[in-house]
Motif scaffolding. Structure first.
Motif, mmCIF file in Angstrom:
data_model
loop_
_atom_site.group_PDB
_atom_site.id
_atom_site.type_symbol
_atom_site.label_atom_id
_atom_site.label_comp_id
_atom_site.label_asym_id
_atom_site.label_seq_id
_atom_site.Cartn_x
_atom_site.Cartn_y
_atom_site.Cartn_z
ATOM 1 N N LEU A 117 0.836 -1.201 0.000
ATOM 2 C CA LEU A 117 0.000 0.000 0.000
ATOM 3 C C LEU A 117 0.873 1.254 0.000
ATOM 4 O O LEU A 117 0.674 2.179 -0.795
ATOM 5 N N VAL A 118 1.870 1.271 0.868
ATOM 6 C CA VAL A 118 2.793 2.406 0.954
ATOM 7 C C VAL A 118 3.611 2.538 -0.333
ATOM 8 O O VAL A 118 3.804 3.644 -0.844
ATOM 9 N N GLU A 119 4.065 1.420 -0.860
ATOM 10 C CA GLU A 119 4.872 1.460 -2.086
ATOM 11 C C GLU A 119 4.080 1.999 -3.271
ATOM 12 O O GLU A 119 4.619 2.711 -4.113
ATOM 13 N N GLY A 120 2.800 1.675 -3.350
ATOM 14 C CA GLY A 120 1.984 2.089 -4.491
ATOM 15 C C GLY A 120 1.366 3.461 -4.376
ATOM 16 O O GLY A 120 1.033 4.088 -5.385
ATOM 17 N N ALA A 121 1.194 3.958 -3.168
ATOM 18 C CA ALA A 121 0.466 5.216 -2.958
ATOM 19 C C ALA A 121 1.055 6.420 -3.697
ATOM 20 O O ALA A 121 0.293 7.202 -4.283
ATOM 21 N N PRO A 122 2.374 6.622 -3.709
ATOM 22 C CA PRO A 122 2.899 7.836 -4.351
ATOM 23 C C PRO A 122 2.485 8.004 -5.813
ATOM 24 O O PRO A 122 2.292 9.130 -6.277
ATOM 25 N N ARG A 123 2.314 6.919 -6.509
ATOM 26 C CA ARG A 123 1.940 6.990 -7.930
ATOM 27 C C ARG A 123 0.565 7.634 -8.131
ATOM 28 O O ARG A 123 0.292 8.213 -9.180
ATOM 29 N N PHE A 124 -0.302 7.530 -7.124
ATOM 30 C CA PHE A 124 -1.681 7.997 -7.270
ATOM 31 C C PHE A 124 -2.007 9.215 -6.400
ATOM 32 O O PHE A 124 -3.144 9.654 -6.350
ATOM 33 N N LEU A 125 -1.003 9.753 -5.727
ATOM 34 C CA LEU A 125 -1.217 10.872 -4.808
ATOM 35 C C LEU A 125 -0.764 12.181 -5.450
ATOM 36 O O LEU A 125 0.333 12.266 -6.004
ATOM 37 N N ASN A 126 -1.624 13.184 -5.378
ATOM 38 C CA ASN A 126 -1.263 14.510 -5.880
ATOM 39 C C ASN A 126 -0.121 15.093 -5.050
ATOM 40 O O ASN A 126 0.010 14.774 -3.863
ATOM 41 N N PRO A 127 0.693 15.969 -5.630
ATOM 42 C CA PRO A 127 1.707 16.670 -4.837
ATOM 43 C C PRO A 127 1.042 17.386 -3.657
ATOM 44 O O PRO A 127 0.000 18.026 -3.816
ATOM 45 N N GLY A 128 1.616 17.233 -2.483
ATOM 46 C CA GLY A 128 1.042 17.834 -1.283
ATOM 47 C C GLY A 128 -0.129 17.055 -0.714
ATOM 48 O O GLY A 128 -0.717 17.447 0.290
ATOM 49 N N GLY A 129 -0.462 15.920 -1.343
ATOM 50 C CA GLY A 129 -1.591 15.111 -0.891
ATOM 51 C C GLY A 129 -1.276 14.334 0.379
ATOM 52 O O GLY A 129 -0.120 14.172 0.768
ATOM 53 N N LEU A 130 -2.320 13.837 1.008
ATOM 54 C CA LEU A 130 -2.209 13.132 2.283
ATOM 55 C C LEU A 130 -2.431 11.640 2.106
ATOM 56 O O LEU A 130 -3.405 11.223 1.472
ATOM 57 N N PHE A 131 -1.535 10.854 2.683
ATOM 58 C CA PHE A 131 -1.704 9.407 2.790
ATOM 59 C C PHE A 131 -1.948 9.095 4.257
ATOM 60 O O PHE A 131 -1.206 9.566 5.131
ATOM 61 N N ALA A 132 -2.986 8.314 4.557
ATOM 62 C CA ALA A 132 -3.294 7.934 5.936
ATOM 63 C C ALA A 132 -3.765 6.489 5.959
ATOM 64 O O ALA A 132 -4.657 6.108 5.194
ATOM 65 N N ALA A 133 -3.158 5.686 6.828
ATOM 66 C CA ALA A 133 -3.560 4.286 6.950
ATOM 67 C C ALA A 133 -3.536 3.865 8.406
ATOM 68 O O ALA A 133 -2.653 4.269 9.168
ATOM 69 N N GLU A 134 -4.501 3.045 8.761
ATOM 70 C CA GLU A 134 -4.516 2.486 10.109
ATOM 71 C C GLU A 134 -3.435 1.418 10.200
ATOM 72 O O GLU A 134 -3.226 0.642 9.263
ATOM 73 N N ILE A 135 -2.750 1.397 11.336
ATOM 74 C CA ILE A 135 -1.691 0.420 11.580
ATOM 75 C C ILE A 135 -1.897 -0.212 12.948
ATOM 76 O O ILE A 135 -2.670 0.289 13.767
ATOM 77 N N GLY A 136 -1.178 -1.288 13.184
ATOM 78 C CA GLY A 136 -1.251 -1.959 14.469
ATOM 79 C C GLY A 136 -0.169 -1.480 15.416
ATOM 80 O O GLY A 136 0.842 -0.897 15.006
ATOM 81 N N GLU A 137 -0.395 -1.754 16.671
ATOM 82 C CA GLU A 137 0.583 -1.391 17.693
ATOM 83 C C GLU A 137 1.922 -2.054 17.378
ATOM 84 O O GLU A 137 1.978 -3.230 17.027
ATOM 85 N N GLY A 138 2.988 -1.270 17.461
ATOM 86 C CA GLY A 138 4.317 -1.790 17.196
ATOM 87 C C GLY A 138 4.738 -1.737 15.735
ATOM 88 O O GLY A 138 5.852 -2.116 15.397
ATOM 89 N N GLN A 139 3.862 -1.255 14.857
ATOM 90 C CA GLN A 139 4.196 -1.186 13.429
ATOM 91 C C GLN A 139 4.657 0.204 12.993
ATOM 92 O O GLN A 139 5.091 0.384 11.861
ATOM 93 N N GLY A 140 4.588 1.174 13.874
ATOM 94 C CA GLY A 140 4.870 2.558 13.512
ATOM 95 C C GLY A 140 6.251 2.784 12.928
ATOM 96 O O GLY A 140 6.391 3.386 11.862
ATOM 97 N N GLU A 141 7.280 2.308 13.614
ATOM 98 C CA GLU A 141 8.650 2.540 13.154
ATOM 99 C C GLU A 141 8.878 1.918 11.776
ATOM 100 O O GLU A 141 9.461 2.535 10.884
ATOM 101 N N ARG A 142 8.389 0.712 11.605
ATOM 102 C CA ARG A 142 8.544 0.033 10.307
ATOM 103 C C ARG A 142 7.812 0.787 9.198
ATOM 104 O O ARG A 142 8.297 0.897 8.070
ATOM 105 N N MET A 143 6.648 1.336 9.519
ATOM 106 C CA MET A 143 5.877 2.057 8.506
ATOM 107 C C MET A 143 6.510 3.415 8.185
ATOM 108 O O MET A 143 6.495 3.849 7.034
ATOM 109 N N VAL A 144 7.075 4.080 9.180
ATOM 110 C CA VAL A 144 7.797 5.330 8.918
ATOM 111 C C VAL A 144 8.954 5.048 7.961
ATOM 112 O O VAL A 144 9.161 5.767 6.976
ATOM 113 N N THR A 145 9.692 3.986 8.234
ATOM 114 C CA THR A 145 10.811 3.601 7.365
ATOM 115 C C THR A 145 10.321 3.308 5.946
ATOM 116 O O THR A 145 10.960 3.700 4.964
#
Length: 175
Positions: A117-145
């Motif tokens: 989801l993260v890998e594909g999102a930039p292709r479909f997001l306008n410049p300055g657009g917002l990406f938001a996804a629900e994540i599980g506890e303990g996944q934050g650091e990995r998702m930031v990376t």
């Protein structure tokens, strides 16, 4: 609905998030995707119940597959499956017994949907657009990376839920 924002809800399920964007936000159009025909049928019924069928388009397919190559959105949201298989036994019976397992579990670490989801999102997001996804506890650091690894986001943050647990990853696309 005028010239409002455009939104994409990936893995819409019954359409709650997509329809909430239209009802509560300044959105003129939302595309909502899901790989479950049954979920999309319910989503369409829900859109009809809220008189939003003219502003939302439901498409069947996995992640970004149903999109056309040139489509871009101001906001991409997702509440994907993010629970690790090993956490299955720790779920409340009311969740485990009633929710479709495909909507809950996403591989050994719970990242089998989030990472693509993260890998594909930039292709479909306008410049300055917002990406938001629900994540599980303990996944934050990995998702930031993962968001940093795309090179497409100027601002990245993890937001907690009301209990203080990591719950949402946010990324603002570079302008």
């Amino acid at each position: 609905r005028g010239d409002g924002l455009t939104g994409l809800d990936v893995g819409t399920g019954t359409g709650v998030v997509a329809l909430s964007l239209l009802k509560e936000g300044p959105f003129s159009r939302v595309v909502a995707t899901d790989d479950s025909p049954q979920a999309l049928t319910l989503a369409l019924e829900n859109a009809g119940d809220h008189h939003l069928t003219d502003s939302v388009e439901f498409r069947e397919g996995t992640l970004f597959e149903p999109l056309r190559g040139e489509e871009r959105f101001d906001v991409i949201v997702s509440n994907p499956p993010y629970i690790a298989e090993e956490d299955r036994e720790s779920l409340q019976p009311e969740v485990l017994d009633w929710e479709p397992h495909g909507a809950l579990f996403a591989g050994p670490e719970g990242l089998d949907i989030l990472l693509p989801l993260v890998e594909g999102a930039p292709r479909f997001l306008n410049p300055g657009g917002l990406f938001a996804a629900e994540i599980g506890e303990g996944q934050g650091e990995r998702m930031v990376t993962a968001l940093e690894g795309t090179g497409a986001f100027q601002t990245i943050s993890v937001r907690p839920d009301l209990a203080g647990r990591e719950r949402v990853i946010l990324g603002v696309a570079s302008s």
